[in-house]
Design a protein around this motif. Sequence first.
Motif, PDB file in Angstrom:
ATOM      1  N   TYR A  41       0.805  -1.231   0.000  1.00  0.00           N
ATOM      2  CA  TYR A  41       0.000   0.000   0.000  1.00  0.00           C
ATOM      3  C   TYR A  41       0.837   1.279   0.000  1.00  0.00           C
ATOM      4  O   TYR A  41       0.289   2.368   0.128  1.00  0.00           O
ATOM      5  CB  TYR A  41      -1.000   0.024   1.164  1.00  0.00           C
ATOM      6  CG  TYR A  41      -1.838  -1.241   1.223  1.00  0.00           C
ATOM      7  CD1 TYR A  41      -2.679  -1.584   0.162  1.00  0.00           C
ATOM      8  CD2 TYR A  41      -1.763  -2.103   2.313  1.00  0.00           C
ATOM      9  CE1 TYR A  41      -3.434  -2.752   0.200  1.00  0.00           C
ATOM     10  CE2 TYR A  41      -2.502  -3.276   2.353  1.00  0.00           C
ATOM     11  CZ  TYR A  41      -3.325  -3.587   1.296  1.00  0.00           C
ATOM     12  OH  TYR A  41      -4.064  -4.753   1.322  1.00  0.00           O
ATOM     13  N   ASP A  42       2.160   1.146  -0.151  1.00  0.00           N
ATOM     14  CA  ASP A  42       2.981   2.340  -0.403  1.00  0.00           C
ATOM     15  C   ASP A  42       2.566   2.935  -1.745  1.00  0.00           C
ATOM     16  O   ASP A  42       2.151   2.209  -2.665  1.00  0.00           O
ATOM     17  CB  ASP A  42       4.475   1.985  -0.499  1.00  0.00           C
ATOM     18  CG  ASP A  42       5.139   1.870   0.862  1.00  0.00           C
ATOM     19  OD1 ASP A  42       4.467   2.134   1.875  1.00  0.00           O
ATOM     20  OD2 ASP A  42       6.337   1.515   0.910  1.00  0.00           O
ATOM     21  N   GLN A  43       2.708   4.237  -1.855  1.00  0.00           N
ATOM     22  CA  GLN A  43       2.551   4.876  -3.153  1.00  0.00           C
ATOM     23  C   GLN A  43       3.930   5.338  -3.590  1.00  0.00           C
ATOM     24  O   GLN A  43       4.529   6.214  -2.968  1.00  0.00           O
ATOM     25  CB  GLN A  43       1.581   6.063  -3.077  1.00  0.00           C
ATOM     26  CG  GLN A  43       1.225   6.599  -4.453  1.00  0.00           C
ATOM     27  CD  GLN A  43       0.138   7.649  -4.388  1.00  0.00           C
ATOM     28  OE1 GLN A  43      -0.289   8.036  -3.310  1.00  0.00           O
ATOM     29  NE2 GLN A  43      -0.314   8.117  -5.531  1.00  0.00           N
ATOM     30  N   LEU A  44       4.465   4.686  -4.629  1.00  0.00           N
ATOM     31  CA  LEU A  44       5.796   5.024  -5.136  1.00  0.00           C
ATOM     32  C   LEU A  44       5.680   6.097  -6.210  1.00  0.00           C
ATOM     33  O   LEU A  44       4.810   6.030  -7.081  1.00  0.00           O
ATOM     34  CB  LEU A  44       6.480   3.794  -5.742  1.00  0.00           C
ATOM     35  CG  LEU A  44       6.732   2.574  -4.867  1.00  0.00           C
ATOM     36  CD1 LEU A  44       7.610   1.582  -5.622  1.00  0.00           C
ATOM     37  CD2 LEU A  44       7.369   2.938  -3.547  1.00  0.00           C
ATOM     38  N   PHE A  45       6.582   7.074  -6.144  1.00  0.00           N
ATOM     39  CA  PHE A  45       6.678   8.072  -7.206  1.00  0.00           C
ATOM     40  C   PHE A  45       7.987   7.802  -7.944  1.00  0.00           C
ATOM     41  O   PHE A  45       9.072   7.909  -7.353  1.00  0.00           O
ATOM     42  CB  PHE A  45       6.651   9.486  -6.617  1.00  0.00           C
ATOM     43  CG  PHE A  45       5.308   9.852  -6.051  1.00  0.00           C
ATOM     44  CD1 PHE A  45       4.375  10.512  -6.835  1.00  0.00           C
ATOM     45  CD2 PHE A  45       4.958   9.502  -4.757  1.00  0.00           C
ATOM     46  CE1 PHE A  45       3.123  10.829  -6.339  1.00  0.00           C
ATOM     47  CE2 PHE A  45       3.713   9.821  -4.241  1.00  0.00           C
ATOM     48  CZ  PHE A  45       2.791  10.484  -5.029  1.00  0.00           C
TER      49      PHE A  45
END
Length: 449
Positions: free
Chosen positions: A204-208
């Motif tokens: 559920y991390d949001q990677l950029f």
Amino acid sequence: MKIVIIGAGEIGYDLASVLSQEKHDVIVLDRDKQALERVVANLDVLCFEGNATSAKDLVDAGVKDADILIAVTSIDEVNMIASMMSNRLGAEMVIARVRSDELSRPNAPLKSTDLGIDVLIHPERSAALEIVRLIKRASASDLVNLADGRMQMIGLRIGKDSPLVGKTLVEYAEDFSDITFRVVAISRKGLTIIPSGSVRIQAYDQLFLMAKTETIPAVIKTTGKPDVEINRIMIAGGTPIGAMIARILCQEEKKWNIKLIEPDQDTAIELAEELKDVLVLNGNPTNPDLLATEGITDTDAFISVTDDEESNIISCLMAKHLEVQKTVALVSKSDYIPLSQTIGLDAAVNKKSAASNEIHRHVRGGRVISVTALQGIKAEVIELQAAPKSKVVKKPIQKIRFPDGCVVGGILSNGSTDIATGQSQIKPNDRVIIFCLPEAVDKVTSLFN
């Protein structure tokens, strides 16, 4: 700099907050006493209660000595009149938000410069273009074009079944050494992380991530997400943004299957006459029976851009429940954006942040080419040009003492684009893309002057 902001609404408040933190001399003018009380209670700026179309009130607010005048009320006519008067009174630069595209059309009888406006901001068009970019990259929650479109930064949410869960960023890069990309930020449980190589990716991390535009599909596949092709699109709301999205898609070479639902009959008839390649329907876009009848279960993307942001969120959740692959909601409250993915939306777009980003670039000036505040994450993407005698040129990036909370993403040099590494060197006049926390922006910018 002395900056006068006309309008204490969401955009005016956001700009006043950021600019006051950067130690500018900020004055906010508005006739709404309650809006000004909110500014006074929370920000270190001067406030002036007055009429933006009154020459006396503009003079009393200090427009004559202003380095920049920013007109961002909710009324186009007020912004245009205030801009024209401020230009005559002596403001050095005038920036105005105008919702209508009348002044920017090729055959317009009046140009923005005729009204004393140096920079015209059109938030509806900015939001429409952002939504179109998100539709083209179906797996992305965020997408920012950089280096004149040659690089892109995308936001990708990591599912619990993703092969990346538990890996460090170093291991991630090693596993896909044939692809050049860089993880520049992570949003985790509401916190923003500018990561080092030892940071482990969690579910559920949001990677950029940043990469060359042609490499983006391969980068998306590394996360376990297929880059789904969108063909059938349903737009809820024939608002200026909804109509603009349809126009932009109709001008593409690709032939999209587009349905647009508008509750107002007169507006629906006007749009049907204008948009020949779009099926325009008159009805309530939050009505489940109408959506089912019109084939929402066979739709690839559902875009809700009505004037009611709660309806936008609810209708997108309904579409997601019916297994539509991509949902995008237009929201006006910035507080809703971090919650959007938590509750199941694929992406949320805020037109006010698009306007703030454009205005902020002109306020910063100097070596700053562009500034983009990422939605739902406390980080900014800055594109800077290195001055020939600045502290960053002619040495490896790993030997430059950048402030905490920032990372170099890419370098545009003599027409070539490259993802930055520790060995990369910045040459005079190179354009450099940096991701950083707001508190590090000024320190980073000063290194390039």
